[in-house]
Structures are given as C-alpha cells and as structure tokens.
Design a protein around this motif. Structure first.
Motif, PDB file in Angstrom:
ATOM      1  N   GLU A   6      43.123  45.496  28.781  1.00 55.00           N
ATOM      2  CA  GLU A   6      43.337  44.112  28.391  1.00 55.00           C
ATOM      3  C   GLU A   6      44.818  43.786  28.528  1.00 55.00           C
ATOM      4  OE1 GLU A   6      41.949  43.702  24.439  1.00 55.00           O
ATOM      5  OE2 GLU A   6      39.822  43.875  24.958  1.00 55.00           O
ATOM      6  N   ASN A  32      46.321  37.173  28.064  1.00 53.56           N
ATOM      7  CA  ASN A  32      45.045  36.944  27.382  1.00 53.56           C
ATOM      8  C   ASN A  32      43.868  37.115  28.352  1.00 53.56           C
ATOM      9  OD1 ASN A  32      43.410  36.413  25.166  1.00 53.56           O
ATOM     10  ND2 ASN A  32      43.355  34.208  25.576  1.00 53.56           N
ATOM     11  N   THR A  33      43.875  38.226  29.084  1.00 52.16           N
ATOM     12  CA  THR A  33      42.806  38.542  30.027  1.00 52.16           C
ATOM     13  C   THR A  33      42.259  39.931  29.725  1.00 52.16           C
ATOM     14  OG1 THR A  33      44.357  39.488  31.636  1.00 52.16           O
ATOM     15  CG2 THR A  33      43.851  37.140  31.838  1.00 52.16           C
ATOM     16  N   ASP A  34      41.022  40.183  30.185  1.00 52.17           N
ATOM     17  CA  ASP A  34      40.432  41.511  30.033  1.00 52.17           C
ATOM     18  C   ASP A  34      39.961  42.069  31.371  1.00 52.17           C
ATOM     19  OD1 ASP A  34      38.235  39.981  30.598  1.00 52.17           O
ATOM     20  OD2 ASP A  34      37.145  40.430  28.746  1.00 52.17           O
ATOM     21  N   ASP A  35      40.432  41.502  32.489  1.00 49.91           N
ATOM     22  CA  ASP A  35      40.053  42.002  33.813  1.00 49.91           C
ATOM     23  C   ASP A  35      41.278  42.321  34.660  1.00 49.91           C
ATOM     24  OD1 ASP A  35      40.960  39.451  34.251  1.00 49.91           O
ATOM     25  OD2 ASP A  35      39.281  38.831  35.521  1.00 49.91           O
ATOM     26  N   ASN A  36      42.386  42.668  34.005  1.00 51.38           N
ATOM     27  CA  ASN A  36      43.615  42.978  34.732  1.00 51.38           C
ATOM     28  C   ASN A  36      43.549  44.326  35.440  1.00 51.38           C
ATOM     29  OD1 ASN A  36      43.619  43.396  31.797  1.00 51.38           O
ATOM     30  ND2 ASN A  36      45.490  44.584  32.142  1.00 51.38           N
ATOM     31  N   ASP A  69      35.003  44.525  35.242  1.00 56.06           N
ATOM     32  CA  ASP A  69      36.242  43.980  34.681  1.00 56.06           C
ATOM     33  C   ASP A  69      37.267  45.064  34.402  1.00 56.06           C
ATOM     34  OD1 ASP A  69      35.312  41.416  34.789  1.00 56.06           O
ATOM     35  OD2 ASP A  69      34.784  41.283  32.671  1.00 56.06           O
TER      36      ASP A  69
END
Length: 715
Positions: free
Chosen positions: A211, A216-220, A207
């Motif tokens: 962030e 609201n993602t943690d795999d960008n 991942d």
C-alpha cells in the motif's frame, strides 16, 4: 527427486513424521507405482533415479497444486534452492548458497542458469512464468560439462508440454484475494500426419501486496503479466524430429518494495515499475544418423526489453515538512530522486552435438560445440545524474565439450566430461569507461556410477564449474578494484537413489562439499550526493574473495502409501562460509581502503542452513481430495557486506478440491498463517531524514497470506 502431490500423478516427497502417521492408516489395495520422471537437461534424457547428480523435478501437477503462476512461487520445494527479489518477482536464484542477488549498472555474470525450452533466459527470472510448463528441472552443483559458464552453481530448466497426438484443450480460471485474476487457455493437436502444434495463452493480474499511504493506493506493486507460447513438432520420418518453440512474455508490474518504516505501507511519490517484454524462439533438430549416432542441434534467440525503476528516496518531497525532521536539535532535509534502468538485451545461442546411441554396458560418448552471442545496451536515468548514462556490452563465448561413459563392469560405469570455453567481451559507457576482458576457462566432471540393482543407484562425483571475470565501471572505484577474475568451483558429491515397496517409495540422497576459488562477491562504497554528508549514493562493485566453501545434504522422499494417500518431504542442510576475506563495505569513496570487516567464517548470503517441505494429499473419494504441506527455511544473511538477516519461518499451504476426468474446482491458500517472509534486504543503509540518515536494516517482504478458488476444464 520428483515431487509427488497426488495419487493421480505423484510428484513430491514426504517427511519421517508424516511416515509415522501414515503407518497408522488402514491398509487398502496395493498402491500404484510412482511414475518415473525423466530429466531432459543432460546430454541424454535420463530417468531421475538413474541420474548421477543431485536434481529435483517439479511437474505440472505440483505447479497446479501450488497455484503457482511464477517460478518463485514453487521454487522453495527444492532443497538448498533460494531466490532474491528487489523487484516485483523473484528475479535471481541461488543454489547451495551461490548466486546473484541484484543488478544495477554493470552486466552480470550469472551463477545459476535459466533455460526455457532450450532458450537462455539467464538473468531474466521475472519472465519465468509457468504457463503450460510440464516440468521444472533443477540440477544442483556445477554443470561445467553441459552448460559451462552460466551454471557455476547449477541450472534451472523449464520444459513446456509437447504437442498432442489428438486434439485437446484446457481452460483455467483463478480468482483470489488482492483482486487477483488469472485466465489461461491451451489448445493442442495434429495439423497433419507429421506435424503437431500447441498454443497456450495466459493473463495474470493482481493489485499486489503493498500500500502507498502518501498516494492512498493499494496497487502500487501490481502484477500485470501476459504469456503466449507456441510449439510445432515435425516428424517427417522416424529418424527426424524438429521442435520449434516461440515464447512471448509481457510483464508490466509495479515495484514499490521498500518502506522507510519497514512495513508494507510506503510513502513514495513515484512508485517504481518492473517491466519485461521478451520475444524468444528456438529450433531443436534431432536426427538419427545411424544405428549408433544421433545428431542434436539447438539454435535459440531471445530479444528482451526491460525497464526497472524505483523511487530512490522512498518518500515524497514534503516529508520533512510534515514530520518535522529535527534530530538532536538540527534540522534535516529530505531529497527527491528516482532511478530507472532500461536494457535492450539480445542473446543468441547455438549448440551442436553428436551423441552415441548406447546400450547398457557399452561405451558411450558425446562431442559438441557451443556458441553464444550476447548484446546488452543500457540507458540509466537518475535524478542526481547530470545527463543520461549509457553503456553497451558485447560478449562472445565459444566452447568445445565431450563426455565418455566407460563401462568398467556390468554394474559399474566411469563417466568423464570436459569443456573448454573462451569468452571475449567489450564494454564502453558514457563515463569513458572501457574494458575488454578475455577469459579461458575449463570445467568438467568425473563420476563413478554403481547400479547395485534395478532399483538402486550409488554414485560419487567430482565436478568443476566456472564463471567469467568482469569489471566495475564506476569511476569512484579504486583502480585496483576495477576488474575481477573468473571464479572456479570444485564440487565433491556422493549420492544414493533407490526405489522400494514395489516402486511406491522413492528416495534420493546426496552429500556434497564445495570448494570455491576467487569467489566473486559484491561490495559497495558510500558516495555523498552533495557535500560530505548523506543523503548518499551506494555504488556497487564486485571483487574476489580469496575462497569459500560449503557442505551439506539434500534428501527427497516420496511415498504412495495407498491408493488414497501420498506423503512427501524434502530437506536441505547447508553450511557455507567465506575463507580469508576482509570486506571494505561502505568505505567512503574518497578513502583508499575504509575500515575492513573480516568476513572469514561468515555464512554466504542467501544460504539458509536448512530448508524443508513436508506434507501429504488424501483422496476421501475418487473425486474429493485435500492436500496440506508445511515449508520452512532458516534465517540467512542478505548480503556479503553487512549482518542483516531474514527471520526463519514455516509456512502452511493447503488445497481442497473436487476433480473428475474433465474438470476440477479447488479452494487453495499459501502462507495461511500469514507469516512475514523477507526476500531482499539492506543492512547498513541510511535513507530516512527523520533519523538523520542513520544506517539501519531495510527489508522487502515476500508473499503474505494469499488464497483463492481455481477451476479447470479439459476438452
């Protein structure tokens, strides 16, 4: 120096503090001698302790002990070697403070070469995965005779494992934090009595460490990499060997590395990407023409499609609505922009040479010719550009080279090498810029090698490296700054390599001084995107500083203290500076000069004044082992156009495992104390409307604490 990590196959070095600790341990049975590493990047395969140059060899055990899936995760174990990111992986490399740090519109003339099984992947560091790599050879200092224009500062040579005489295989699996998974399979064996094969496959996902608070993602900044490598070795006779290698690397990583708040949490609405699809192949023929002459021919081709893009404003469109961007009573407004670079790169090389088969004390020689054809097509898609920017670049290089090894006495040899290279290029783009640079360049070396004993080599070396000139395509660059000249480097070096204690203690030492002429360095202008104020574009341009210099020390020590304990250290000391150079960084594009900033005496970028690694590995039983190491690096400037620096750091890495002849399982961790490290930075850049686009440093973070469990089975 080779890196010694375990009594099974030592491959690293140890520090004086660890040496004192080891002297207090109880003596055991006499330890086995350290296995000698062989460097293949020179004209002849040479034992590392017999190579009259500063070099490091990192073997497969070292890569495994680090759980390194990419070159950048193991590179810091070599002294005076650094890398920069600005992408999902360490993409550009620096040796002794010399090397590029980024690429945008213009083609790059690299200072550090990257070869993988003889295939030139220079400038494509993101594709440097470590699947089935048997060793990584790092040659410091200009390789002006052997490799020419792509190796002004040095060379990184990655060599994969050869086909085996009997059928064998290995399967590995790793699970780690950040939802990280890695699986790999290697198979090898004979196809016939004269033909051997090897196949390796790998999938690596994670991942990533960023962030995105807006999405609201943690795999960008995710990692998604596949590697496939195949090799054939045909030996129809004792005097003929043909090696054919194929490599496919598919990288589809996310890239969202910079935050307006200088944290690991971003606000971008269009996170970027860092993609590489590379299909390469090489064929190497070694033919014994007579008892005294060998022919070596290498042909390689690499076809690479890359796509590198990012959210240029690092934010979402309604940022100022949510944060009320009022500065000193004046309403600020954000902007929305993305920047995307698609490159289609073809690179073909041909290297043909005759090499004498020389015994000790006899005259040795090498004579060869070299040809390289490079094509690069670019499409740039940027929100603020009207239409799409395109460019096309072609470059042809041809060289002749030779080397003489002249015995002056039984223990004294004079080595002389010379390379003459011609390079012609053509460039044109959709902005009507057109250039046709042509350069003639000369490099080489003179070395004096003294074999004081079977276990001691002393040497002195003078070498000259070069890299080609180039051009700046952006029309906002002043006419007198559109083209820049080739750069040349004189390297003066003295070194000692010796084995002691029945070859259980290896030491490599090198002192060097480097004098650079017409240093190629990047600058940038400020170009407002609309009106006279920011938000702004920052077009890069390359220019020549008058000169630069560097001096330092490189030391690597490796001790097999007893059958259970290995200790190791490496140390790099470096002082570097510009001479007589005034930077016009961030001058307004509509001004002729801007305000000069005197960089004379300023350290070169990405040139920390010290680097070190110290550690050891201990076997509690024949199966249970533990390894701990500390690596450290001084602060360094990010660029030659501002004062922003990284912080100095020390990282703790460890591994605890259980191993047998057929399988191994291990717990491992890197950066266990979770130190913040920085791998790219901008110092005078404004991108935050909440601060009226005031200039401030922005940085990209390196790897945080990572840990996992790995399992391996051999069959």
């Amino acid at each position: 120096m080779s890196h010694a990590y375990s009594p099974r196959l030592p491959h690293k070095t140890f520090a004086l503090s660890a040496l004192c600790l080891a002297l207090t341990t109880n003596a055991q049975a006499a330890p086995q001698a350290i296995e000698e590493m062989v460097v293949t990047a020179d004209f002849r395969a040479t034992e590392l302790t017999q190579l009259a140059a500063s070099a490091t060899v990192i073997n497969a055990d070292a890569i495994n002990e680090r759980s390194a899936q990419h070159l950048a995760e193991i590179l810091n174990t070599a002294p005076n070697v650094n890398f920069s990111a600005g992408a999902s992986r360490g993409r550009f490399f620096q040796i002794r403070g010399i090397g590029e740090r980024s690429q945008f519109v213009e083609p790059v003339n690299p200072s550090v070469g990257l070869l993988v099984d003889g295939i030139d992947l220079t400038g494509l560091g993101g594709a440097a995965t470590t699947l089935d790599i048997s060793q990584i050879e790092i040659l410091r200092g200009p390789q002006g005779t052997v490799y020419g224009a792509n190796a002004l500062a040095g060379l990184i040579n990655m060599v994969s494992a050869a086909p085996s005489d009997e059928f064998s295989g290995e399967a590995t699996a790793t699970v780690g934090n950040y939802n990280s998974y890695n699986t790999a399979l290697t198979l090898s064996g004979p196809m016939t009595d004269t033909l051997g094969w090897r196949l390796a496959l790998e999938q690596n996902t994670s991942d990533g460490y960023q962030e995105n608070a807006y999405l609201n993602t943690d795999d960008n900044a995710n990692i998604d990499e596949q590697t496939a490598r195949g090799k054939l070795r045909w030996q129809p006779a004792d005097k003929i060997t043909l090696d054919v290698t194929g490599l496919y690397v598919n990288v589809d990583n996310g890239y969202d590395g910079f935050s307006l708040d200088n944290t690991r949490s971003t606000l971008s609405d269009n996170p970027g990407h860092d993609r590489i699809e590379t299909l390469t192949g090489s064929a190497r023929l070694q033919l014994e023409l007579s008892d005294s002459i060998n022919f070596v021919g290498l042909v390689s081709h690499a076809q690479s499609d890359t796509e590198y893009g990012y959210d240029e404003d690092w934010a979402y469109p309604d940022l100022c609505q949510d944060f009320n961007c009022v500065v000193e009573g004046e309403q600020q407004y954000g902007y929305n922009s993305t920047d995307n670079y698609l490159r289609d790169i073809d690179n073909t090389t041909v290297d043909l040479r005759l090499v004498s088969s020389t015994q000790a004390g006899e005259l040795g020689w090498v004579a060869g010719v070299y040809y390289r054809d490079q094509n690069e097509a670019l499409i740039r898609e940027q929100t603020y550009l009207e239409g799409t920017f395109t460019s096309h670049f072609d470059a042809e290089s041809s060289a002749v080279y030779g080397q003489l090894d002249i015995p002056l006495a039984d223990t004294l040899t004079l080595v002389t090498g010379l390379r003459y290279e011609e390079r012609t290029a053509s460039y044109h783009d959709s902005d009507s810029a057109s250039f046709e640079p042509s350069d003639d360049m000369l490099g080489g070396k003179i070395a004096l090698e003294y074999q004081a004993s079977d276990s001691t080599l002393l040497y002195t070396l003078v070498s000259r490296g070069y890299k080609a000139g180039g051009f700046n395509s952006n029309n906002s660059i002043a006419v007198e700054n559109r083209e820049y000249q080739p750069e040349f480097l004189w390297n003066y070096e003295a070194g000692a390599k010796f084995n002691a204690l029945n070859n259980t203690l290896n030491t490599n030492l090198a002192l060097f001084y480097q004098d650079r002429d017409d240093v190629q360095t990047k600058q940038s202008l400020v170009t407002p995107l609309a009106g006279d104020s920011c938000p702004c574009d920052f077009p890069d341009y390359t220019t020549n500083a008058t000169a630069g210099s560097a001096y330092g020390l490189e030391a690597e020590i490796n001790w097999q203290a007893n059958d259970s304990l290995v200790l190791f250290t490496s140390l790099g000391l470096l002082r570097s500076e510009f001479d007589e150079f005034a930077s016009y960084a961030h001058a307004k594009a509509d001004e002729d000069t801007g305000t000069p900033y005197d960089l004379s005496g300023h350290d070169l970028p990405h040139a920390p004044r010290y680097q070190f690694t110290v550690g050891g590995e201990y076997f509690f039983t024949e199966q249970l082992f533990a390894r701990v190491e500390v690596e450290g690096k001084d602060s360094f400037y990010f660029s030659s156009r501002h004062e922003a620096q990284s912080d100095a750091y020390e990282l703790v890495n460890a591994r605890l495992g259980y191993t047998t002849r057929r399988w191994e399982v291990a717990l491992w961790g890197r950066n266990l104390t979770d130190e913040d490290t920085l791998v790219r930075g901008f110092g005078s850049f404004g991108n935050d409307p909440r601060k009226a686009y005031a200039t401030e440093p922005y940085t990209q973070y390196g790897e945080p604490r990572v840990y996992g469990v790995s399992a391996k089975v051999q069959f």
